[in-house]
Motif scaffolding. Structure first.
Motif, mmCIF file in Angstrom:
data_model
loop_
_atom_site.group_PDB
_atom_site.id
_atom_site.type_symbol
_atom_site.label_atom_id
_atom_site.label_comp_id
_atom_site.label_asym_id
_atom_site.label_seq_id
_atom_site.Cartn_x
_atom_site.Cartn_y
_atom_site.Cartn_z
ATOM 1 N N PHE A 141 -12.865 15.137 3.477
ATOM 2 C CA PHE A 141 -13.874 14.857 4.495
ATOM 3 C C PHE A 141 -14.761 13.654 4.167
ATOM 4 O O PHE A 141 -15.617 13.276 4.967
ATOM 5 C CB PHE A 141 -14.763 16.094 4.703
ATOM 6 N N ALA A 142 -14.588 13.037 3.016
ATOM 7 C CA ALA A 142 -15.422 11.884 2.647
ATOM 8 C C ALA A 142 -14.984 10.658 3.429
ATOM 9 O O ALA A 142 -13.807 10.279 3.421
ATOM 10 C CB ALA A 142 -15.313 11.613 1.149
ATOM 11 N N ALA A 143 -15.942 10.017 4.086
ATOM 12 C CA ALA A 143 -15.624 8.825 4.864
ATOM 13 C C ALA A 143 -15.214 7.668 3.963
ATOM 14 O O ALA A 143 -14.477 6.775 4.394
ATOM 15 C CB ALA A 143 -16.820 8.418 5.719
ATOM 16 N N GLU A 144 -15.686 7.676 2.728
ATOM 17 C CA GLU A 144 -15.305 6.634 1.781
ATOM 18 C C GLU A 144 -14.992 7.271 0.431
ATOM 19 O O GLU A 144 -15.687 8.186 -0.017
ATOM 20 C CB GLU A 144 -16.435 5.618 1.599
ATOM 21 N N LYS A 145 -13.951 6.750 -0.205
ATOM 22 C CA LYS A 145 -13.614 7.140 -1.565
ATOM 23 C C LYS A 145 -13.633 5.873 -2.414
ATOM 24 O O LYS A 145 -12.896 4.922 -2.134
ATOM 25 C CB LYS A 145 -12.247 7.828 -1.626
ATOM 26 N N LEU A 146 -14.499 5.866 -3.413
ATOM 27 C CA LEU A 146 -14.717 4.686 -4.238
ATOM 28 C C LEU A 146 -14.376 5.002 -5.683
ATOM 29 O O LEU A 146 -14.910 5.955 -6.259
ATOM 30 C CB LEU A 146 -16.168 4.224 -4.136
ATOM 31 N N VAL A 147 -13.512 4.206 -6.268
ATOM 32 C CA VAL A 147 -13.179 4.313 -7.682
ATOM 33 C C VAL A 147 -13.715 3.065 -8.375
ATOM 34 O O VAL A 147 -13.399 1.942 -7.991
ATOM 35 C CB VAL A 147 -11.659 4.441 -7.892
ATOM 36 N N VAL A 148 -14.553 3.279 -9.389
ATOM 37 C CA VAL A 148 -15.062 2.177 -10.208
ATOM 38 C C VAL A 148 -14.321 2.241 -11.526
ATOM 39 O O VAL A 148 -14.540 3.141 -12.337
ATOM 40 C CB VAL A 148 -16.590 2.285 -10.397
ATOM 41 N N ASP A 149 -13.426 1.293 -11.723
ATOM 42 C CA ASP A 149 -12.523 1.307 -12.874
ATOM 43 C C ASP A 149 -12.963 0.268 -13.906
ATOM 44 O O ASP A 149 -13.372 -0.836 -13.552
ATOM 45 C CB ASP A 149 -11.097 1.020 -12.418
ATOM 46 N N SER A 150 -12.871 0.632 -15.174
ATOM 47 C CA SER A 150 -13.347 -0.250 -16.241
ATOM 48 C C SER A 150 -12.212 -0.894 -17.032
ATOM 49 O O SER A 150 -12.356 -1.185 -18.206
ATOM 50 C CB SER A 150 -14.276 0.525 -17.186
ATOM 51 N N GLY A 151 -11.066 -1.098 -16.349
ATOM 52 C CA GLY A 151 -9.982 -1.829 -17.005
ATOM 53 C C GLY A 151 -8.795 -0.987 -17.395
ATOM 54 O O GLY A 151 -8.205 -1.212 -18.461
ATOM 55 N N SER A 152 -8.416 -0.045 -16.555
ATOM 56 C CA SER A 152 -7.261 0.797 -16.865
ATOM 57 C C SER A 152 -6.005 -0.050 -17.037
ATOM 58 O O SER A 152 -5.774 -0.997 -16.271
ATOM 59 C CB SER A 152 -7.036 1.816 -15.742
ATOM 60 N N ASP A 153 -5.164 0.332 -18.012
ATOM 61 C CA ASP A 153 -3.884 -0.343 -18.166
ATOM 62 C C ASP A 153 -2.715 0.600 -17.866
ATOM 63 O O ASP A 153 -1.576 0.330 -18.242
ATOM 64 C CB ASP A 153 -3.745 -0.960 -19.559
ATOM 65 N N ASP A 154 -3.012 1.707 -17.190
ATOM 66 C CA ASP A 154 -1.959 2.573 -16.670
ATOM 67 C C ASP A 154 -1.932 2.399 -15.148
ATOM 68 O O ASP A 154 -2.331 1.370 -14.627
ATOM 69 C CB ASP A 154 -2.164 4.029 -17.101
ATOM 70 N N ASP A 155 -1.468 3.408 -14.419
ATOM 71 C CA ASP A 155 -1.340 3.286 -12.960
ATOM 72 C C ASP A 155 -2.543 3.823 -12.191
ATOM 73 O O ASP A 155 -2.434 4.116 -10.999
ATOM 74 C CB ASP A 155 -0.075 4.022 -12.493
ATOM 75 N N THR A 156 -3.682 3.967 -12.845
ATOM 76 C CA THR A 156 -4.855 4.530 -12.183
ATOM 77 C C THR A 156 -5.191 3.800 -10.894
ATOM 78 O O THR A 156 -5.388 4.415 -9.837
ATOM 79 C CB THR A 156 -6.075 4.499 -13.116
ATOM 80 N N VAL A 157 -5.294 2.500 -10.949
ATOM 81 C CA VAL A 157 -5.716 1.715 -9.784
ATOM 82 C C VAL A 157 -4.713 1.846 -8.647
ATOM 83 O O VAL A 157 -5.084 2.077 -7.483
ATOM 84 C CB VAL A 157 -5.923 0.241 -10.175
ATOM 85 N N THR A 158 -3.432 1.716 -8.950
ATOM 86 C CA THR A 158 -2.392 1.810 -7.916
ATOM 87 C C THR A 158 -2.402 3.179 -7.258
ATOM 88 O O THR A 158 -2.318 3.294 -6.021
ATOM 89 C CB THR A 158 -1.004 1.544 -8.542
ATOM 90 N N ILE A 159 -2.515 4.228 -8.052
ATOM 91 C CA ILE A 159 -2.524 5.592 -7.501
ATOM 92 C C ILE A 159 -3.779 5.815 -6.667
ATOM 93 O O ILE A 159 -3.725 6.401 -5.577
ATOM 94 C CB ILE A 159 -2.429 6.627 -8.642
ATOM 95 N N ALA A 160 -4.922 5.360 -7.160
ATOM 96 C CA ALA A 160 -6.174 5.529 -6.413
ATOM 97 C C ALA A 160 -6.089 4.857 -5.050
ATOM 98 O O ALA A 160 -6.490 5.438 -4.030
ATOM 99 C CB ALA A 160 -7.341 4.968 -7.219
ATOM 100 N N GLN A 161 -5.564 3.652 -5.004
ATOM 101 C CA GLN A 161 -5.438 2.940 -3.726
ATOM 102 C C GLN A 161 -4.461 3.654 -2.804
ATOM 103 O O GLN A 161 -4.698 3.747 -1.589
ATOM 104 C CB GLN A 161 -5.002 1.500 -3.980
ATOM 105 N N ALA A 162 -3.396 4.194 -3.360
ATOM 106 C CA ALA A 162 -2.416 4.917 -2.548
ATOM 107 C C ALA A 162 -2.996 6.190 -1.960
ATOM 108 O O ALA A 162 -2.511 6.693 -0.933
ATOM 109 C CB ALA A 162 -1.183 5.245 -3.387
#
Length: 271
Positions: A28-49
């Protein structure tokens, strides 16, 4: 599903294993925000997906990182979760029902209850693990995070309601994960003490260990959870003792701060 003017915020570093479950638990959240500090795994890609907007911010410490994340939100009301936390279906339903009235009022924040999954199953008796109250839902103009490097807390004035259903925390999938976290958190806490010029009182150390173990094992009812409860109490007491030993070393051997930081960084425990 209809959304509410709320931002879910998650601060991450190498959380590919957990981030999808966390994000998907708040539909139900209108926005989902991930603040990443330099992950070198798939965190960013999965979060965006999974529907998140990702912002990069070099690591500032837990409190400053959360305060930075607050400034990046599109909405005033914010739900802060760690990547290894997620809403239960019961809490998600309660929030959908109660949030509109809460957000229309003047409350600064709301308390949530957290239950912990430890060694693969929920704790049953240990008090901090079966209903620990935590302020994680807040209006950004009425509340802010302390600037502590670790063990930060949300500060606000006035009364805040409490939600009944819990959210879940998968606490350290193994004891190895826990010990690595102890090293990292102790180092951050000791740096805070060093900045403040706290005296190093090693004579307290034996008493700190005994009292910390007794508090968790007896007074917080860890003993009722069997050997898992013993392990939690022992780990907490060891952490309390190690912090004081490490801080004594920092005070009496300042070069150890930089050398330990470099060693932790090589193992991905400092950044």
């Amino acid at each position: 599903m209809a959304t509410l003017p709320l931002t879910l915020v998650v601060i991450t570093h190498n959380e590919a294993e957990n981030i999808a479950r966390c994000l998907d638990s708040v539909p139900f959240a209108a926005e989902k925000l991930v603040v990443d500090s330099g992950s070198d795994d798939d965190t960013v890609t999965i979060a965006q997906a999974h529907g998140a907007r990702v912002v990069h911010q070099d690591w500032l410490g837990f409190g400053p990182q959360r305060n930075f994340a607050t400034t990046q939100c599109a909405h005033d009301w914010i739900l802060a979760l760690d990547a290894d936390e997620f809403l239960s279906p019961e809490l998600a339903a309660e929030m959908e029902r109660r949030l509109p009235a809460l957000m229309a009022g003047g409350a600064p924040a709301a308390w949530l209850r957290r239950r912990t999954v430890y060694m693969g199953r929920p704790m049953r008796w240990y008090r901090p693990a079966v209903g620990e109250r935590m302020a994680r839902l807040y209006h950004r103009a009425r509340a802010h995070w302390t600037d502590a490097r670790v063990h930060e807390s949300l500060r606000f004035e006035g009364s805040a309601p409490t939600f009944d259903a819990p959210f879940d925390h998968v606490n350290n999938p193994t004891l190895v994960h826990k010990q690595l976290k102890v090293l990292r958190y102790a180092e951050l806490k000791c740096r805070d003490w060093l900045d403040k010029g706290k005296p190093a009182r090693m004579w307290q150390a034996p008493f700190v260990y005994v009292l910390a173990f007794a508090k968790d094992y007896l007074f917080r009812l860890a003993f009722l959870d069997g050997w898992r409860g013993f392990m939690i109490a022992q780990t907490a007491a060891s952490y309390a003792l190690y912090k004081r030993m490490r801080y004594y070393e920092m005070v009496h051997n300042r070069a150890s701060v930089e050398r330990a930081g470099a060693a932790l960084a090589r193992h991905g425990l400092d950044r």
